[in-house]
Scaffold this motif. Structure first.
Motif, PDB file in Angstrom:
ATOM      1  N   LEU A 129       0.831  -1.201   0.000  1.00  0.00           N
ATOM      2  CA  LEU A 129       0.000   0.000   0.000  1.00  0.00           C
ATOM      3  C   LEU A 129       0.871   1.258   0.000  1.00  0.00           C
ATOM      4  CD1 LEU A 129      -2.697  -1.084   2.626  1.00  0.00           C
ATOM      5  CD2 LEU A 129      -2.742  -1.359   0.142  1.00  0.00           C
ATOM      6  N   ASP A 130       0.237   2.380  -0.211  1.00  0.00           N
ATOM      7  CA  ASP A 130       0.913   3.668  -0.247  1.00  0.00           C
ATOM      8  C   ASP A 130       1.056   4.189   1.178  1.00  0.00           C
ATOM      9  OD1 ASP A 130       1.884   6.186  -0.654  1.00  0.00           O
ATOM     10  OD2 ASP A 130       0.249   6.859  -1.966  1.00  0.00           O
ATOM     11  N   ILE A 131       2.275   4.202   1.720  1.00  0.00           N
ATOM     12  CA  ILE A 131       2.461   4.615   3.108  1.00  0.00           C
ATOM     13  C   ILE A 131       2.367   6.126   3.258  1.00  0.00           C
ATOM     14  CG2 ILE A 131       3.862   2.592   3.649  1.00  0.00           C
ATOM     15  CD1 ILE A 131       6.319   4.355   3.537  1.00  0.00           C
ATOM     16  N   ARG A 173      -5.117   9.752   4.123  1.00  0.00           N
ATOM     17  CA  ARG A 173      -6.438  10.381   4.137  1.00  0.00           C
ATOM     18  C   ARG A 173      -7.529   9.481   3.574  1.00  0.00           C
ATOM     19  NH1 ARG A 173      -4.979  15.206   0.390  1.00  0.00           N
ATOM     20  NH2 ARG A 173      -4.120  13.367  -0.667  1.00  0.00           N
ATOM     21  N   LEU A 174      -7.149   8.475   2.790  1.00  0.00           N
ATOM     22  CA  LEU A 174      -8.128   7.630   2.110  1.00  0.00           C
ATOM     23  C   LEU A 174      -8.026   6.189   2.594  1.00  0.00           C
ATOM     24  CD1 LEU A 174      -7.696   8.922  -1.560  1.00  0.00           C
ATOM     25  CD2 LEU A 174      -9.531   9.499   0.053  1.00  0.00           C
ATOM     26  N   PRO A 175      -9.128   5.442   2.572  1.00  0.00           N
ATOM     27  CA  PRO A 175      -9.064   4.002   2.887  1.00  0.00           C
ATOM     28  C   PRO A 175      -8.234   3.262   1.842  1.00  0.00           C
ATOM     29  CG  PRO A 175     -11.321   4.818   2.983  1.00  0.00           C
ATOM     30  CD  PRO A 175     -10.507   5.900   2.345  1.00  0.00           C
ATOM     31  N   SER A 219      -7.061  -4.000   5.649  1.00  0.00           N
ATOM     32  CA  SER A 219      -7.933  -2.851   5.444  1.00  0.00           C
ATOM     33  C   SER A 219      -7.453  -1.713   6.342  1.00  0.00           C
ATOM     34  CB  SER A 219      -9.389  -3.191   5.783  1.00  0.00           C
ATOM     35  OG  SER A 219     -10.203  -2.032   5.750  1.00  0.00           O
ATOM     36  N   VAL A 220      -7.186  -0.560   5.736  1.00  0.00           N
ATOM     37  CA  VAL A 220      -6.728   0.614   6.472  1.00  0.00           C
ATOM     38  C   VAL A 220      -7.732   1.741   6.233  1.00  0.00           C
ATOM     39  CG1 VAL A 220      -4.855   2.264   6.834  1.00  0.00           C
ATOM     40  CG2 VAL A 220      -4.331  -0.082   6.131  1.00  0.00           C
ATOM     41  N   VAL A 221      -8.264   2.310   7.301  1.00  0.00           N
ATOM     42  CA  VAL A 221      -9.198   3.429   7.170  1.00  0.00           C
ATOM     43  C   VAL A 221      -8.747   4.567   8.077  1.00  0.00           C
ATOM     44  CG1 VAL A 221     -11.161   1.961   6.564  1.00  0.00           C
ATOM     45  CG2 VAL A 221     -10.749   2.546   8.951  1.00  0.00           C
ATOM     46  N   PRO A 222      -8.894   5.821   7.628  1.00  0.00           N
ATOM     47  CA  PRO A 222      -8.508   6.966   8.473  1.00  0.00           C
ATOM     48  C   PRO A 222      -9.566   7.247   9.532  1.00  0.00           C
ATOM     49  CG  PRO A 222      -9.341   7.725   6.363  1.00  0.00           C
ATOM     50  CD  PRO A 222      -9.320   6.224   6.289  1.00  0.00           C
TER      51      PRO A 222
END
Length: 537
Positions: A239-241, A245-247, A266-269
């Motif tokens: 993923l983009d480290i 700001r975006l999931p 899954s990464v969410v702000p």
């Protein structure tokens, strides 16, 4: 002393079946599986039946699982790779010899090595391969200090090494972060966790494992470590480290203790920082046969009848994480005899099934369940799996396929089997289309199994279940068969309660009843069934 179970009277029959199918299991064996695992994958035997039969043939005692794990002193002379390679584990020293769990009593060379190593007579006990493999992993984990168990004590030192840098791009390859995340992933797999939650708060970070459906706290590192942990997970998942700001969604492939594990990230702000959830999918645990699903005899008979049909729609319902995909994969493996063209459309493709064409949807390029299903129908399929019915267009195409000579499987999110019919009506599907295409609905939930090591009586002392009294999960089911009366109720747009009353009169047992029956057999508890299925039928 290991708990010894009486030998099964029909074990010889299982061994006879196994002998007849060894040749057929050759392909499975070439993929690195043992004979017992290969036969279980082919659906030839139930779990443990092959080991029980081997024990009876050799005149040895049989145990479904070791009742207690050996201590550090007993394991010290035996290297873990040897134990895993030969599936052999010393359990206890007794006056008349060393009690040893084995998967294959004909492994004489390994037993001779143990006799020489421990300088004691050997008393073998036959244990099923999967249970023994799990016991070996847990035994050696207990003998060595767990990285997560000791992490709180060393957290201050790790924190000093992980002073947050001004640029997170510089933190991706930091060794302490790698050790921390690797330890969390390793311990989660060993604990049988299905998910890891990394949750940021103002002053701390909460790390929790979901084990057997319930979350438990594992670690509480300070908040200053949170960005570095997230950064490391993002790098592993591709993923983009720099994007916070975006999931984002990603995937990690792992191999832990000889097991292949897929990790969905899954990464969410959120306000305090990025929240990370990692879903762990154990490839070996996922691919179960129908005999391993825990279906009651009546439900197993009904499902066999549905699988024998040449066309129609079969739905599996339940909430997220209720084992729907596992049930569908087991059904596909039963149908995959080489004589049928089987195609799946999934989001995502969780596990690759050999000999089955699997397509993953991609909404970004307009490859949806509906468009993928249209394409699949031009591939001359006999059996189609649609991962999930999300809209009217998809269900109508699936039903048209079911009416034109295809056996179609899919999933739907409803609370019980009768509600699936009303859910389809609510989606705008015409009643005549449902009545003419739907064959049956399987609804299911997962309940925790009683711990075999302690039986829940001495849970607070049991290391196998961490004092919970439960270890592992099993499914409880209810199965609605669409008969003429159900079709009439559909045409009348009757509610789920009317359909349930007819189904109950026709012999359908509710999920609660199925669970309570399994609780009466000692497989789970009534409290657990009521927690999952509720107090109403």
């Amino acid at each position: 002393m290991t708990a010894i179970l009486p030998l099964h009277r029909d074990a010889a029959a299982a061994l006879g079946i196994a002998d007849a199918l060894v040749a057929r299991a050759g392909a499975e064996r070439r993929e690195g599986r043992t004979v017992g695992e290969a036969l279980a994958a082919l659906g030839a035997t139930e779990a443990g039946a092959y080991a029980r039969a081997l024990a009876e043939r050799a005149g040895l005692p049989f145990a479904a699982a070791p009742a207690a794990l050996p201590g550090r002193d007993l394991l010290a002379p035996l290297p873990m790779p040897f134990a895993r390679r030969h599936l052999i584990l010393p359990l206890a020293r007794e006056e008349d010899g060393l009690v040893v769990a084995v998967a294959d009593p004909s492994a004489l060379a390994a037993l001779d090595d143990l006799r020489f190593l421990y300088r004691a007579p050997i008393r073998p006990v036959v244990v099923p391969e999967a249970a023994l493999r799990d016991a070996i992993t847990r035994a050696y984990d207990g003998a060595a200090r767990s990285a997560v168990d000791t992490m709180d004590a060393t957290l201050d030192r790790v924190a000093q090494e992980l002073d947050e840098p001004p640029d997170l791009l510089e933190a991706g390859d930091d060794a302490p972060a790698i050790r921390l995340v690797n330890a969390l992933l390793t311990e989660a797999v060993k604990a049988g966790a299905s998910d890891i939650h990394v949750e940021p708060y103002e002053r701390t970070t909460a790390v929790r494992f979901r084990v057997d459906g319930l979350l438990r706290d594992v670690l509480s590192p300070p908040a200053r470590l949170h960005p570095t942990i997230v950064s490391r997970v993002k790098i592993m998942a591709g993923l983009d480290i720099a994007e916070r700001r975006l999931p984002q969604d990603g995937r990690i492939r792992l191999r832990v203790a000889g097991r292949d594990v897929d990790v969905r990230v899954s990464v969410v702000p959120t306000a305090p920082g990025e929240r990370v959830v990692l879903r762990l999918l154990d490839r070996a645990a996922m691919l179960l046969g129908l005999a391993d699903l825990g279906l009651a005899p009546d439900n197993a008979f009904r499902l066999d009848g549905l699988l024998a049909r040449n066309h129609g729609l079969v739905l599996v319902t339940g909430p997220t994480g209720s084992g729907k995909t596992t049930t569908l994969y087991a059904a596909l493996q039963r149908l995959h005899t080489g004589e049928r063209n089987i195609v799946t459309i999934e989001d995502p493709v969780e596990y690759q099934l050999r000999g089955i064409a699997q397509m993953q949807v991609n909404p970004r390029i307009d490859l949806t369940f509906a468009s993928g299903l249209r394409a699949v129908l031009r591939q001359d399929p006999d059996v189609i799996l649609v991962g999930e019915i999300r809209d009217r267009e998809t269900v109508e195409i699936a039903m048209q396929a079911a009416l034109t000579g295809h056996l179609v499987f899919s999933t739907l999110h409803t609370n019980d089997a009768p509600s699936a019919v009303t859910r389809l009506l609510d989606m705008g599907v015409e009643p005549f289309l449902i009545a003419s295409s739907l064959l049956g609905v399987v609804a299911q939930r997962l309940v925790r199994r009683r711990c075999e090591a302690c039986g829940a009586e001495a849970a607070h002392e049991c290391g196998a279940c961490a004092g919970s009294g439960y270890r592992g999960r099993m499914a409880i089911h209810e199965m609605l068969l669409v008969d003429d009366r159900v079709r009439a109720l559909v045409m009348e747009r009757s509610d789920a309660a009317a359909i349930r009353r007819h189904a109950a009169a026709a012999g359908m047992a509710s999920m609660r009843d199925d669970g309570l029956a399994k609780a009466a057999l000692g497989l789970t508890t009534a409290a657990e069934v009521l927690r999952v299925a509720g107090v109403e039928g």
